[in-house]
Design a protein around this motif. Structure first.
Motif, PDB file in Angstrom:
ATOM      1  N   SER A 158      73.926  59.916  27.910  1.00  0.00           N
ATOM      2  CA  SER A 158      73.687  60.876  28.975  1.00  0.00           C
ATOM      3  C   SER A 158      72.138  60.838  29.181  1.00  0.00           C
ATOM      4  CB  SER A 158      74.103  62.183  28.529  1.00  0.00           C
ATOM      5  OG  SER A 158      73.276  62.771  27.537  1.00  0.00           O
ATOM      6  N   LYS A 180      80.201  59.798  35.223  1.00  0.00           N
ATOM      7  CA  LYS A 180      81.420  60.521  34.692  1.00  0.00           C
ATOM      8  C   LYS A 180      81.226  61.957  35.052  1.00  0.00           C
ATOM      9  CE  LYS A 180      84.645  61.808  30.919  1.00  0.00           C
ATOM     10  NZ  LYS A 180      84.910  61.476  29.487  1.00  0.00           N
ATOM     11  N   ASP A 181      80.160  62.503  34.904  1.00  0.00           N
ATOM     12  CA  ASP A 181      80.103  64.008  35.132  1.00  0.00           C
ATOM     13  C   ASP A 181      78.533  64.212  35.268  1.00  0.00           C
ATOM     14  OD1 ASP A 181      80.664  66.637  35.351  1.00  0.00           O
ATOM     15  OD2 ASP A 181      81.674  66.859  33.575  1.00  0.00           O
ATOM     16  N   GLU A 183      76.024  67.794  34.631  1.00  0.00           N
ATOM     17  CA  GLU A 183      75.964  69.118  34.196  1.00  0.00           C
ATOM     18  C   GLU A 183      74.519  69.829  34.594  1.00  0.00           C
ATOM     19  OE1 GLU A 183      76.369  71.749  30.173  1.00  0.00           O
ATOM     20  OE2 GLU A 183      75.449  69.906  29.835  1.00  0.00           O
ATOM     21  N   LYS A 192      79.257  72.125  35.009  1.00  0.00           N
ATOM     22  CA  LYS A 192      79.446  70.996  35.169  1.00  0.00           C
ATOM     23  C   LYS A 192      80.351  70.429  36.706  1.00  0.00           C
ATOM     24  CE  LYS A 192      79.823  69.753  30.114  1.00  0.00           C
ATOM     25  NZ  LYS A 192      80.788  69.211  29.245  1.00  0.00           N
ATOM     26  N   TYR A 193      79.942  69.370  37.017  1.00  0.00           N
ATOM     27  CA  TYR A 193      80.909  68.858  38.198  1.00  0.00           C
ATOM     28  C   TYR A 193      82.226  69.016  37.814  1.00  0.00           C
ATOM     29  CZ  TYR A 193      82.880  65.732  41.268  1.00  0.00           C
ATOM     30  OH  TYR A 193      83.588  65.094  42.559  1.00  0.00           O
ATOM     31  N   SER A 194      82.616  68.693  36.470  1.00  0.00           N
ATOM     32  CA  SER A 194      84.129  68.585  36.408  1.00  0.00           C
ATOM     33  C   SER A 194      84.591  70.214  36.085  1.00  0.00           C
ATOM     34  CB  SER A 194      84.176  67.647  35.073  1.00  0.00           C
ATOM     35  OG  SER A 194      83.652  68.422  34.067  1.00  0.00           O
ATOM     36  N   ASP A 195      83.881  70.993  36.010  1.00  0.00           N
ATOM     37  CA  ASP A 195      84.120  72.515  35.912  1.00  0.00           C
ATOM     38  C   ASP A 195      84.901  72.756  37.315  1.00  0.00           C
ATOM     39  OD1 ASP A 195      83.627  72.711  33.468  1.00  0.00           O
ATOM     40  OD2 ASP A 195      81.699  73.499  33.731  1.00  0.00           O
ATOM     41  N   SER A 198      87.974  67.645  40.665  1.00  0.00           N
ATOM     42  CA  SER A 198      88.572  66.987  39.982  1.00  0.00           C
ATOM     43  C   SER A 198      88.339  65.340  40.156  1.00  0.00           C
ATOM     44  CB  SER A 198      90.390  67.153  39.888  1.00  0.00           C
ATOM     45  OG  SER A 198      90.449  67.052  41.268  1.00  0.00           O
ATOM     46  N   ASP A 200      86.978  61.849  40.827  1.00  0.00           N
ATOM     47  CA  ASP A 200      86.248  60.690  40.272  1.00  0.00           C
ATOM     48  C   ASP A 200      84.808  60.542  40.899  1.00  0.00           C
ATOM     49  OD1 ASP A 200      85.096  58.589  38.840  1.00  0.00           O
ATOM     50  OD2 ASP A 200      87.255  57.834  38.225  1.00  0.00           O
ATOM     51  N   LEU A 201      83.782  60.733  40.423  1.00  0.00           N
ATOM     52  CA  LEU A 201      82.530  60.567  41.336  1.00  0.00           C
ATOM     53  C   LEU A 201      82.328  59.047  41.559  1.00  0.00           C
ATOM     54  CD1 LEU A 201      80.433  62.614  39.132  1.00  0.00           C
ATOM     55  CD2 LEU A 201      80.722  62.864  41.492  1.00  0.00           C
TER      56      LEU A 201
END
Length: 215
Positions: A158, A180-181, A183, A192-195, A198, A200-201
């Motif tokens: 990261s 991947k994500d 924050e 987080k983006y993933s929060d 869904s 995939d970036l």
């Protein structure tokens, strides 16, 4: 004694002369990449703005021989940017050219956005943050001022970058990095983006067509 005294003075003078040379060398101006980057950005900016007035440059950064422009476009009679774009502008033999670009919507609903543009040599993460995010659980907005963004890669590594809250951002990374994500962090909150999403970036990280871009 006189002989010893003369030798001592000679040694002292040599030492002072050596120190003076070292000190003088340390004060010489040095050429570094900052000067070259500033020149590249200025030349690339002049070229870009001569090609179009549609895209307003919000920030710029130089990476190797490329200029990375984060831009925005407005709808008529509005002060807010409706869309964001990122352009990778490469130096050619006699001029510049856009080698890759991507447009994206802003993240007003969620309170932030994340987009990725990936090429064979660069990975660019860009988007924006706002002064509040949406709390889906309690169906309300929460005031926030993000100060950092932590980019999480697929290999587990990261990288944290400083950001200014309520402002578009862009990070240019050397090489191909699978993002991947991301924050976003404030003094008392981290999301987080993933929060929120869904998708995939990396799935939509390819460049848009650059042909006839400014026509």
């Amino acid at each position: 004694m006189n002989s010893m005294k003369k030798k001592y003075i000679a040694v002292l003078l040599c030492a002072l002369l050596f120190c003076g040379l070292i000190g003088g060398a340390s004060t010489e101006p040095t050429q570094n990449s900052t000067d070259g980057s500033a020149s590249l950005l200025q030349e690339a900016t002049n070229w870009f703005e001569s090609q179009t007035s549609k895209y307003e440059i919000l920030s710029a950064e130089a990476v190797n021989d490329s200029a990375i422009f984060l831009t925005g476009t407005k709808n008529p009679d509005t002060d807010e940017y409706q869309l964001l774009q990122v352009f990778i502008v490469d130096r050619t033999d006699n001029s510049f050219e856009v080698s890759a670009w991507k447009g994206a919507e802003r993240g007003l609903a969620a309170g932030f956005s994340v987009h990725v543009l990936a090429t064979d040599s660069l990975t660019v993460v860009f988007g924006d943050t706002f002064d509040s995010i949406f709390d889906f659980i309690n169906d309300k907005r929460i005031d926030v001022t993000f100060t950092e963004a932590r980019i999480v890669f697929a290999d587990g590594e990261s990288e944290t970058r400083s950001i200014t809250g309520n402002t578009p951002y862009v990070f240019a990374l050397n090489g191909v990095r699978a993002v991947k994500d991301v924050e976003f962090i404030s003094d008392d909150l981290a999301v987080k983006y993933s929060d929120f999403f869904s998708e995939d970036l990396m799935e939509a990280s390819e460049t848009l067509d650059t042909a006839d871009l400014f026509n």
